[in-house]
Design a protein around this motif. Structure first.
Motif, PDB file in Angstrom:
ATOM      1  N   SER A 103     -19.896 -28.136 -56.812  1.00 47.61           N
ATOM      2  CA  SER A 103     -19.953 -26.683 -57.015  1.00 47.61           C
ATOM      3  C   SER A 103     -18.728 -26.001 -56.418  1.00 47.61           C
ATOM      4  CB  SER A 103     -21.229 -26.126 -56.384  1.00 47.61           C
ATOM      5  OG  SER A 103     -21.299 -26.475 -55.007  1.00 47.61           O
ATOM      6  N   ASP A 104     -17.578 -26.640 -56.551  1.00 48.06           N
ATOM      7  CA  ASP A 104     -16.354 -26.069 -55.986  1.00 48.06           C
ATOM      8  C   ASP A 104     -15.965 -24.766 -56.673  1.00 48.06           C
ATOM      9  OD1 ASP A 104     -16.302 -28.310 -54.402  1.00 48.06           O
ATOM     10  OD2 ASP A 104     -14.894 -29.409 -55.683  1.00 48.06           O
ATOM     11  N   GLY A 105     -16.398 -24.595 -57.939  1.00 48.94           N
ATOM     12  CA  GLY A 105     -16.035 -23.381 -58.674  1.00 48.94           C
ATOM     13  C   GLY A 105     -16.877 -22.180 -58.321  1.00 48.94           C
ATOM     14  N   LEU A 106     -17.875 -22.348 -57.440  1.00 52.82           N
ATOM     15  CA  LEU A 106     -18.747 -21.242 -57.049  1.00 52.82           C
ATOM     16  C   LEU A 106     -18.255 -20.608 -55.754  1.00 52.82           C
ATOM     17  CD1 LEU A 106     -22.289 -22.715 -57.821  1.00 52.82           C
ATOM     18  CD2 LEU A 106     -20.848 -21.277 -59.271  1.00 52.82           C
ATOM     19  N   ILE A 107     -18.339 -19.305 -55.695  1.00 51.95           N
ATOM     20  CA  ILE A 107     -17.911 -18.539 -54.522  1.00 51.95           C
ATOM     21  C   ILE A 107     -19.147 -17.945 -53.859  1.00 51.95           C
ATOM     22  CG2 ILE A 107     -16.528 -16.594 -53.712  1.00 51.95           C
ATOM     23  CD1 ILE A 107     -14.759 -16.979 -56.183  1.00 51.95           C
ATOM     24  N   TYR A 108     -19.254 -18.116 -52.544  1.00 55.29           N
ATOM     25  CA  TYR A 108     -20.354 -17.558 -51.760  1.00 55.29           C
ATOM     26  C   TYR A 108     -19.830 -16.298 -51.063  1.00 55.29           C
ATOM     27  CZ  TYR A 108     -22.792 -22.005 -52.435  1.00 55.29           C
ATOM     28  OH  TYR A 108     -23.403 -23.111 -52.989  1.00 55.29           O
ATOM     29  N   GLU A 109     -20.375 -15.153 -51.441  1.00 56.89           N
ATOM     30  CA  GLU A 109     -19.872 -13.877 -50.928  1.00 56.89           C
ATOM     31  C   GLU A 109     -20.998 -13.112 -50.233  1.00 56.89           C
ATOM     32  OE1 GLU A 109     -17.976  -9.689 -52.637  1.00 56.89           O
ATOM     33  OE2 GLU A 109     -18.261 -11.409 -53.966  1.00 56.89           O
ATOM     34  N   PRO A 110     -20.880 -12.837 -48.942  1.00 53.22           N
ATOM     35  CA  PRO A 110     -21.914 -12.050 -48.245  1.00 53.22           C
ATOM     36  C   PRO A 110     -21.934 -10.605 -48.764  1.00 53.22           C
ATOM     37  CG  PRO A 110     -20.527 -13.262 -46.701  1.00 53.22           C
ATOM     38  CD  PRO A 110     -19.844 -13.328 -48.024  1.00 53.22           C
ATOM     39  N   VAL A 111     -23.118 -10.143 -49.169  1.00 52.46           N
ATOM     40  CA  VAL A 111     -23.280  -8.784 -49.688  1.00 52.46           C
ATOM     41  C   VAL A 111     -24.624  -8.244 -49.212  1.00 52.46           C
ATOM     42  CG1 VAL A 111     -21.854  -9.153 -51.748  1.00 52.46           C
ATOM     43  CG2 VAL A 111     -24.315  -9.647 -51.820  1.00 52.46           C
ATOM     44  N   LYS A 112     -24.888  -6.979 -49.552  1.00 54.48           N
ATOM     45  CA  LYS A 112     -26.205  -6.401 -49.341  1.00 54.48           C
ATOM     46  C   LYS A 112     -27.021  -6.591 -50.623  1.00 54.48           C
ATOM     47  CE  LYS A 112     -27.143  -2.846 -47.126  1.00 54.48           C
ATOM     48  NZ  LYS A 112     -27.383  -1.444 -46.742  1.00 54.48           N
ATOM     49  N   PHE A 113     -28.314  -6.854 -50.457  1.00 51.70           N
ATOM     50  CA  PHE A 113     -29.153  -7.089 -51.621  1.00 51.70           C
ATOM     51  C   PHE A 113     -29.422  -5.799 -52.401  1.00 51.70           C
ATOM     52  CE2 PHE A 113     -33.134  -7.963 -53.883  1.00 51.70           C
ATOM     53  CZ  PHE A 113     -32.786  -9.144 -54.523  1.00 51.70           C
ATOM     54  N   GLU A 114     -29.553  -4.674 -51.705  1.00 51.40           N
ATOM     55  CA  GLU A 114     -29.811  -3.410 -52.391  1.00 51.40           C
ATOM     56  C   GLU A 114     -28.570  -2.985 -53.179  1.00 51.40           C
ATOM     57  OE1 GLU A 114     -30.187  -3.888 -49.186  1.00 51.40           O
ATOM     58  OE2 GLU A 114     -32.380  -4.076 -49.035  1.00 51.40           O
TER      59      GLU A 114
END
Length: 336
Positions: A103-114
């Motif tokens: 899954s190298d092509g996926l980016i994990y980005e911290p965000v707010k759910f709302e």
């Protein structure tokens, strides 16, 4: 002799005349005839105008054939927000051949759910379109021809306030083998394993489990305008820590050829199922989001077509000739 034979030939040709000429002295114009002629010309103009709009109109033609391409890779486009921190979850694909796709092509980005107001408005609009598509399937043809493209407004730093992000946005794309597989998001980061793969779930506290999620976008193949995917805009909220969400997806290879877009992509249908994991009650499983997909052996070819020019001209001649013939007889009856 030559003159006589020529005269006989001319006489024979005259006898074959299907449109005999009326002497001018026998022709008489009347007010009733003028009225009929005016009505006829007006009717011809209106019908020709309407026929031109029919000529300009297009329709979508659907053809089906066996998909013979099994060697190419399938692209999965993902944009999913999960109500957990990025360090607690992992996403990957395991296909039917027990091959784990990186899954190298996926980016994990911290965000707010709302969602902020403008993104919430886009989501509500998208859900409304989804509802109309389920009721009126012909609406998809209009979207194909218009090549409508309305991506959700991109998240920016201004979307977040002073509080720290509590959710994780997983977005990007992956290339997988063109066989059935399982794309899933569950507890812990995935690690390779001789018998498949595993997730490091033991390092994550049970209190942090929350698989409430929002699917902003999920598609297969090339992304094209005018194609609304069934899961786009889907949002699932749960109050249970141990919850399993399952999506059973059937992918249909599609060749789209319109006057604005020409591409090879994939459409899909989906069936949803969810349940709470409770081992004491006999509900076993793993908490997470599981998307099990299968690929149809049939390919759909969608082509935009319109009326040929020769057919338009023939229909115009039919309109003009038919009205002339009808009004001519009516004019004779009025004169009598």
């Amino acid at each position: 002799m030559r003159r006589i034979s020529r005269k006989k030939a001319l006489t024979l040709v005259k006898e074959l005349d299907a449109f005999p000429k009326v002497p001018d002295s026998y022709v008489e114009t009347t007010a009733s005839g003028g009225t009929v002629s005016l009505v006829a010309f007006s009717l011809m103009a209106v019908l020709a105008f309407l026929e031109f709009f029919v000529y300009r109109n297009t329709w979508m033609n659907y053809e089906y054939e066996v998909d013979k391409d099994f060697t190419s890779k399938l692209r999965i486009n993902v944009d999913i927000t999960v109500a957990m921190r990025c360090q607690y979850i992992g996403a990957d694909v395991l296909d039917l051949a027990e091959t784990m796709v990186a899954s190298d092509g996926l980016i994990y980005e911290p965000v707010k759910f709302e969602l902020p107001p403008e993104r919430k408005l886009w989501q509500m609009t998208l859900l409304h379109i989804q509802e109309r598509l389920r009721e009126e399937h012909s609406l998809q043809n209009v979207l194909f021809k218009s090549a409508m493209k309305g991506p959700a407004p991109a998240q920016s730093e201004s979307d977040d306030d002073s509080s720290s992000p509590s959710a994780c946005r997983i977005h990007g794309h992956m290339y997988v083998n063109k066989v059935a597989g399982n794309f899933h998001i569950t507890i812990g980061k995935s690690i390779p394993h001789p018998r498949g793969h595993a997730h490091l779930a033991a390092l994550v506290s049970h209190d942090s489990y929350n698989f409430s999620h929002r699917i902003d976008h999920l598609s297969f193949g090339e992304e094209i305008p005018g194609l609304i995917n069934p899961l786009d805009g889907t949002e699932k909220i749960t109050a249970d820590a141990n919850h399993m969400f399952q999506y059973f997806i059937t992918i249909v290879p599609t060749k789209l050829n319109t006057y604005k877009v020409s591409a090879e992509t994939h459409q899909y249908s989906v069936t949803e199922r969810e349940r709470v994991i409770n081992h004491a009650a006999g509900s076993h499983g793993v908490s997470g989001i599981f998307m099990k997909y299968d690929i149809s052996s049939l390919m759909v070819k969608v082509t935009e077509q319109h009326m040929p020019l020769w057919q338009f001209l023939v229909r115009l001649c039919g309109i003009v000739g038919g009205i002339f013939s009808t009004t001519g007889r009516e004019d004779m009856l009025v004169s009598l």
